[in-house]
Write an enzyme that holds these catalytic residues in place. Structure first.
Site, PDB file in Angstrom:
ATOM      1  N   ASP A   1      16.326 -12.426   9.448  1.00  0.00           N
ATOM      2  CA  ASP A   1      15.733 -11.428  10.572  1.00  0.00           C
ATOM      3  C   ASP A   1      14.766 -11.929  11.065  1.00  0.00           C
ATOM      4  O   ASP A   1      13.894 -11.427  12.263  1.00  0.00           O
ATOM      5  CB  ASP A   1      15.388 -10.471   9.835  1.00  0.00           C
ATOM      6  CG  ASP A   1      14.672  -9.019  10.216  1.00  0.00           C
ATOM      7  OD1 ASP A   1      13.589  -8.708  10.232  1.00  0.00           O
ATOM      8  OD2 ASP A   1      15.331  -8.603  11.329  1.00  0.00           O
TER       9      ASP A   1
ATOM     10  N   LEU B   1      12.789  -2.922  12.390  1.00  0.00           N
ATOM     11  CA  LEU B   1      12.108  -2.718  13.916  1.00  0.00           C
ATOM     12  C   LEU B   1      12.107  -3.725  14.391  1.00  0.00           C
ATOM     13  O   LEU B   1      11.839  -3.835  15.882  1.00  0.00           O
ATOM     14  CB  LEU B   1      11.130  -1.825  13.377  1.00  0.00           C
ATOM     15  CG  LEU B   1      11.149  -0.263  12.909  1.00  0.00           C
ATOM     16  CD1 LEU B   1       9.867   0.315  12.656  1.00  0.00           C
ATOM     17  CD2 LEU B   1      11.947   0.617  14.181  1.00  0.00           C
ATOM     18  N   ARG B   2      11.861  -4.804  13.973  1.00  0.00           N
ATOM     19  CA  ARG B   2      11.834  -6.230  14.840  1.00  0.00           C
ATOM     20  C   ARG B   2      13.000  -6.204  15.830  1.00  0.00           C
ATOM     21  O   ARG B   2      12.915  -6.738  16.867  1.00  0.00           O
ATOM     22  CB  ARG B   2      11.998  -7.441  13.844  1.00  0.00           C
ATOM     23  CG  ARG B   2      11.398  -8.717  14.475  1.00  0.00           C
ATOM     24  CD  ARG B   2      11.446  -9.719  13.445  1.00  0.00           C
ATOM     25  NE  ARG B   2      10.051  -9.674  12.823  1.00  0.00           N
ATOM     26  CZ  ARG B   2       9.924  -9.605  11.262  1.00  0.00           C
ATOM     27  NH1 ARG B   2      11.087  -9.299  10.683  1.00  0.00           N
ATOM     28  NH2 ARG B   2       9.025  -9.621  10.803  1.00  0.00           N
ATOM     29  N   ALA B   3      14.114  -5.660  15.447  1.00  0.00           N
ATOM     30  CA  ALA B   3      15.397  -5.864  16.469  1.00  0.00           C
ATOM     31  C   ALA B   3      15.174  -5.087  17.697  1.00  0.00           C
ATOM     32  O   ALA B   3      15.171  -5.629  18.619  1.00  0.00           O
ATOM     33  CB  ALA B   3      16.616  -5.337  15.660  1.00  0.00           C
TER      34      ALA B   3
END
Length: 635
Positions: A193, A274-276
């Site tokens: 991630d 939420l990094r996506a």
């Protein structure tokens, strides 16, 4: 210094090159993880990109690569007053697997401590890679604790070291590039991630591409300087494109609806991080900047999603990573479609009257071309297909006019412009009344852009008994699969029609998911009669629905021995020729699969009725056929 293979000379690997260019424009996306076998151009692409990045200005001897206007106080070179600034290449630091944590993060400078009795910090690899790239080969074999601190520093853009009585922080904005072979183990999901983008690469499986890769590599090894000189123009153009995209990036934006689309994609594909969402926004903006646009589009988000989401999806054990390409395409089309204009209740929107007060009829087609509604097979003779012409410039995509995307080529008068052409608007106002300059609505002009687009390859495959009896279907399958593989590399659309028995079937509507087409073709049943007329009717219907989309190429693989009539009545062969005449005008290629000792030559007659090129299938190898299709697509 070892010579560097030019980035512009890399054959294929389009997704890998796209991911690296995104990071070149916006290093804050978090770097790229490249998974694949050895010898698939992973390190070659990374090193080649570093060579075409715009140079950076730094002080000679600076171990922190300080920005000239923001020198680091602890830097003995930049904080000491006079310094010599120069433009140099972007740092490209290779992190060896055996590196220690001190070597990566930095540590106490024991030499200075022993000589002067003072504590001093010795910068590590992260400091050396600041404002550049940090390359980690076989990142999955790196110690977990080292990967953790490395990715944390890369994500924060700051490296903090607290040890041996030192407490030091310095900028560490690096583009992190990691490569790995999955056969030697995978990364933990948490570490996956932290990489902004991920690409799966493989060596080409198509002989022509493999031969070209080898040819260029041997030429480079024989004369590195001469080979690099041949690609100098392309390399300079790439460097200028990156610099322009960096300058444009702060102005790029996503509309509110596309912000929602980003989150919708992450939820739909079951991505919890939420990094996506953040990386997907940044990557889409970087793609828009690379294309010279301020407004990112749904297509930019789609292309970025293929790099951002697959390695972040929640997967069941043993489930392969990846995205449902059909679902992604459907969602992109929905996000790209503007909402219908508001209408007053009870009143239908009418077109404005013309100069004589008459209502103009509604157009039935796209531009000057008219397409009638899809008709049953028996009425297909009334359908006229007029396909956009293919671009005949070698090495280029087919171009399509667009109001929103592409290069600004001209302006047209429009009192309600979607994108105001300021130059043409002012010019019109000045010429209209040079003595009293004023801009009115009558002066407004709209920008007309030309965007590069792919092609639609419509494959019409004869699966009847006339071919199966001679075991020709396996050869045809191999031929078609070579086309599918080429279409995948070119980001084109593929549609597949098979005909046998009493009907033709659209096994694959136009889409980009070649894996689905390949599966359908491998399981294709054979035998029965030859409903050629039905196949041509279905091909005409399919092409008519794609008008305004990718430029089509119709490829028919058949011996032409039609023996099933439309609606069970009439001469099947005459019906097939009549339908071929209706399709005439669309770029087409007929591949004759007839093998009988006494040949009827029906496929050649079919090609003549279509106005298409004719080729005998047994006279072409799979490699030659792929090259033939590329030439027909202007490549």
């Amino acid at each position: 210094m070892s010579p560097i293979y030019p980035f512009a000379a890399i054959v294929g690997q389009e997704q890998l090159k796209q991911a690296l260019l995104i990071c070149a424009v916006d290093p804050t996306v978090g770097g790229v993880l490249v998974r694949g076998d050895k010898g698939s151009a992973k390190s070659t692409a990374a090193r080649g990109l570093a060579a075409v990045l715009p140079p950076i200005r730094r002080a000679a001897g600076c171990g922190y690569n300080c920005e000239p206007d923001h020198p680091l106080p602890l830097c003995p070179v930049c904080s000491g007053g006079a310094r010599e600034l120069h433009d140099g290449p972007v740092p490209f630091i290779n992190l060896p697997l055996g590196a220690t944590e001190d070597r990566v993060l930095g540590s106490l400078d024991f030499e200075k401590a022993l000589q002067g009795g003072k504590q001093a910090f010795k910068p590590g690899l992260l400091a050396g890679a600041h404002r550049g790239m940090l390359y980690i080969d076989e990142v999955n074999l790196l110690a977990d604790h080292l990967v953790d601190v490395l990715l944390d520093a890369a994500a924060m853009g700051v490296n903090t070291v607290e040890r041996e009585g030192l407490a030091v922080s310095h900028p560490a904005r690096v583009t992190l590039l990691g490569t790995m072979n999955q056969e030697e183990g995978d990364l933990r999901p948490q570490l996956l991630d932290r990489f902004g983008l991920m690409v799966d690469v493989a060596a080409p499986r198509e002989p022509l591409l493999r031969a070209e890769v080898v040819r260029r590599r041997l030429a480079f090894e024989a004369d590195p300087a001469g080979f690099a000189a041949q690609w100098q123009v392309d390399s300079e153009a790439l460097r200028e494109n990156i610099a322009a995209a960096r300058a444009l990036l702060p102005q790029t934006r996503l509309s509110d609806s596309l912000f929602h689309f980003v989150s919708e994609l992450c939820c739909e594909f079951d991505v919890s991080s939420l990094r996506a969402d953040i990386v997907l926004n940044k990557a889409a903006r970087a793609l828009a900047a690379l294309d010279g646009r301020i407004d990112a589009s749904a297509e930019d988000i789609r292309d970025a999603a293929r790099l951002v989401l697959p390695h972040r999806r929640r997967r069941k054990p043993f489930e392969q990573s990846g995205l449902d390409q059909d679902k992604l395409e459907r969602m992109t089309q929905q996000a790209s479609t503007p909402p219908p204009p508001p209408q007053d209740q009870g009143e239908a929107t009418q077109p404005p009257p013309d100069a004589d007060g008459e209502q103009e009829p509604k157009p039935t087609g796209h531009g000057s071309e008219q397409i009638f509604a899809a008709a049953p097979a028996g009425d297909i003779a009334r359908i006229r297909v007029q396909a956009p012409s293919l671009n005949d410039a070698a090495g280029r995509r087919s171009d399509g006019a667009s109001r929103q995307r592409g290069h600004y080529v001209r302006a047209e008068a429009n009192p309600q412009p979607a994108q105001l052409a300021v130059d043409a608007t002012l010019r019109h106002a000045i010429l209209r009344d040079p003595d009293h300059f004023a801009v009115t609505r009558a002066d407004l002009h709209d920008k007309v852009r030309v965007a590069k687009q792919g092609n639609l390859i419509l494959l019409v495959v004869d699966a009847s008994g006339s071919m199966a009896a001679r075991q020709r279907m396996e050869q045809v399958k191999g031929t078609v699969l070579s086309l599918l593989e080429d279409a995948y590399r070119r980001r084109d659309q593929v549609a597949l029609i098979a005909f046998r028995g009493q009907q033709a079937e659209l096994l694959l509507p136009p889409c980009n998911r070649v894996e689905q087409a390949e599966a359908a073709l491998r399981e294709l049943p054979t035998g029965g009669r030859t409903p050629l007329a039905h196949a041509l009717a279905l091909a005409a219907d399919t092409l008519s629905r794609q008008l305004g989309g990718p430029a089509p190429l119709l490829v028919i693989l058949s011996d032409g021995r039609a023996n099933v009539a439309l609606d069970g009545d009439g001469d099947p062969w005459r019906q097939a020729l009549d339908l071929a005449g209706q399709l005439a005008g669309a770029p087409a290629l007929v591949l004759d699969t007839e093998q009988d000792f006494v040949r009827l030559g029906r496929a050649r007659e079919l090609a003549e009725a279509l106005g298409a090129e004719y080729l005998a299938c047994d006279a072409l190898t799979g490699e030659q056929l792929t090259l033939t299709i590329q030439q027909r697509l202007g490549r």
